[in-house]
Write a protein that holds these residues in place. Sequence first.
Motif, short mmCIF file in Angstrom:
data_model
loop_
_atom_site.label_atom_id
_atom_site.label_comp_id
_atom_site.label_asym_id
_atom_site.label_seq_id
_atom_site.Cartn_x
_atom_site.Cartn_y
_atom_site.Cartn_z
N UNK A 197 0.86 -31.07 68.74
CA UNK A 197 1.58 -32.33 68.84
C UNK A 197 0.94 -33.41 67.98
N UNK A 198 -0.38 -33.25 67.75
CA UNK A 198 -1.11 -34.26 67.01
C UNK A 198 -2.39 -33.64 66.48
N UNK A 199 -2.79 -34.00 65.29
CA UNK A 199 -4.02 -33.45 64.72
C UNK A 199 -4.76 -34.55 63.98
N UNK A 200 -6.08 -34.43 63.96
CA UNK A 200 -6.88 -35.48 63.35
C UNK A 200 -8.21 -34.97 62.84
N UNK A 201 -8.99 -35.89 62.32
CA UNK A 201 -10.31 -35.59 61.77
C UNK A 201 -11.39 -35.95 62.78
N UNK A 202 -12.62 -35.56 62.47
CA UNK A 202 -13.75 -35.84 63.36
C UNK A 202 -13.88 -37.35 63.61
N UNK A 203 -13.54 -38.14 62.62
CA UNK A 203 -13.64 -39.60 62.75
C UNK A 203 -12.63 -40.18 63.73
N UNK A 204 -11.64 -39.37 64.12
CA UNK A 204 -10.62 -39.82 65.08
C UNK A 204 -11.00 -39.51 66.53
N UNK A 205 -12.23 -39.06 66.74
CA UNK A 205 -12.64 -38.56 68.05
C UNK A 205 -12.35 -39.54 69.18
N UNK A 206 -12.76 -40.78 69.05
CA UNK A 206 -12.63 -41.74 70.15
C UNK A 206 -11.17 -42.01 70.49
N UNK A 207 -10.32 -42.19 69.49
CA UNK A 207 -8.92 -42.50 69.77
C UNK A 207 -8.19 -41.30 70.38
N UNK A 208 -8.52 -40.10 69.94
CA UNK A 208 -7.89 -38.92 70.53
C UNK A 208 -8.39 -38.71 71.96
N UNK A 209 -9.70 -38.92 72.17
CA UNK A 209 -10.27 -38.74 73.52
C UNK A 209 -9.63 -39.71 74.51
N UNK A 210 -9.27 -40.90 74.05
CA UNK A 210 -8.66 -41.90 74.94
C UNK A 210 -7.32 -41.45 75.48
N UNK A 211 -6.67 -40.52 74.79
CA UNK A 211 -5.35 -40.04 75.22
C UNK A 211 -5.40 -38.71 75.95
N UNK A 212 -6.58 -38.11 76.06
CA UNK A 212 -6.69 -36.75 76.59
C UNK A 212 -6.97 -36.73 78.09
N UNK A 213 -6.27 -35.84 78.78
CA UNK A 213 -6.59 -35.56 80.19
C UNK A 213 -7.66 -34.48 80.28
N UNK A 214 -7.65 -33.58 79.30
CA UNK A 214 -8.61 -32.48 79.27
C UNK A 214 -9.15 -32.37 77.84
N UNK A 215 -10.46 -32.27 77.70
CA UNK A 215 -11.08 -32.04 76.40
C UNK A 215 -11.74 -30.66 76.43
N UNK A 216 -11.32 -29.80 75.51
CA UNK A 216 -11.91 -28.46 75.41
C UNK A 216 -12.78 -28.42 74.16
N UNK A 217 -14.07 -28.17 74.35
CA UNK A 217 -15.02 -28.13 73.24
C UNK A 217 -15.08 -26.71 72.71
N UNK A 218 -14.66 -26.53 71.45
CA UNK A 218 -14.58 -25.20 70.86
C UNK A 218 -15.06 -25.20 69.41
N UNK A 219 -16.01 -26.09 69.10
CA UNK A 219 -16.49 -26.21 67.73
C UNK A 219 -17.88 -25.58 67.60
N UNK A 220 -18.33 -25.40 66.38
CA UNK A 220 -19.67 -24.87 66.15
C UNK A 220 -20.70 -25.97 66.38
N UNK A 221 -21.92 -25.55 66.68
CA UNK A 221 -23.01 -26.50 66.92
C UNK A 221 -23.92 -26.55 65.71
N UNK A 222 -24.08 -27.72 65.15
CA UNK A 222 -25.01 -27.94 64.06
C UNK A 222 -25.54 -29.37 64.17
N UNK A 223 -26.24 -29.83 63.15
CA UNK A 223 -26.86 -31.15 63.23
C UNK A 223 -25.83 -32.27 63.35
N UNK A 224 -24.62 -32.05 62.84
CA UNK A 224 -23.61 -33.11 62.89
C UNK A 224 -22.83 -33.12 64.20
#
Length: 348
Positions: free
Chosen positions: A196-223
């Motif tokens: 329904x919607x897609x964004x970049x890492x820089x959009x994290x806060x605005x997307x999180x504000x609209x989410x009921x559930x956040x599923x973390x499925x990314x790789x772990x690195x220094x960033x």
Amino acid sequence: MGSCTSDIFRVLFCGEEFNWGYKFTKEALQDDADIEVSCCRREEVGEHIGSTDLAVPLMARLDAQMLDSAPRLKAILQYGVGVEGVDIPAATERGIWVSNIPSEGTGNALSCAEMAIYLSLACLRSANACTESIKERRVGVPLGRTLFGKTVLIVGFGGIAKELVPRLRPFGAKVMALRRSAWGQAADASAEALLDRKGAWSDMASFAADADIIIVACSQDSSSFGFVNDSLIAACKPGVIIVNVARGGLLNYSAVRAGLETGKIGGLGLDVHWSEPFDPQDWVAQHPRVVLTPHVAGVTELSYRAMAKVVAQEARRLHNGCPPTIQLAAVPNPRTGGAVQAPASRFP
């Protein structure tokens, strides 16, 4: 540990955790008389790595010092995706290939996607409170919530996310996703089209504000390490559910604990933890709104038998003097700032 001769190609599973991988790989290679599959405790890896040709690190760390004691080692193959326990630059400098098993096509990503949905539903339906009601012989409580009508944010758009999106849509959920790389890649088209919607890492806060559930499925690195922190949680809806099926270090422990204390986090589903095995007496583990599983999202017969076939295939190739078919792309070299490329092989 069995005996070793110069004609035997040795595969060592470094650790007794995730033991099905060892069992299924041994089974897959049972007819290869010149390939030996062994397993040792993490604390004993140094005693056996010197006579090993292919190492499967599991949860063991293979650092430069360990690799210095492995003159025969031709390759390191992670049984799954994450290779953060391997010193890749050190391995490359020593002519050792480092590979992982991509999550797509083996059933691993599919299995993790199912676990993410399971943990989401367990949080929505207050699984721990249900258990208490059974113990107290109560019926009709707790009051649950549905996945229907919820907005789900998937952070990361790798194999797990691409299996998650088509499985979330039939629940009647709205699905959003963020990724660090560019959108529009042909391999991702079918899953991307369902968002329904897609964004970049820089959009994290605005997307999180609209989410009921956040599923973390990314790789772990220094960033990405600890990106679920105080500021991100502050941007979330009150009562947000956070599910992690990727790596424990992606969540900042103190921020998550504070979020649970204030109720800003309404549910927490964790298959991966800050330290493993996770202490069952830890404050987070004791919280009634937290649902824990013991790092088993990808541990299904489907995925583990498929990955065992990959290890068997790579062991046969290496034993025959061929490079592995699956190789990591060039990765940043922290020592030089440049890229780590494929090593010169240690084949005879």
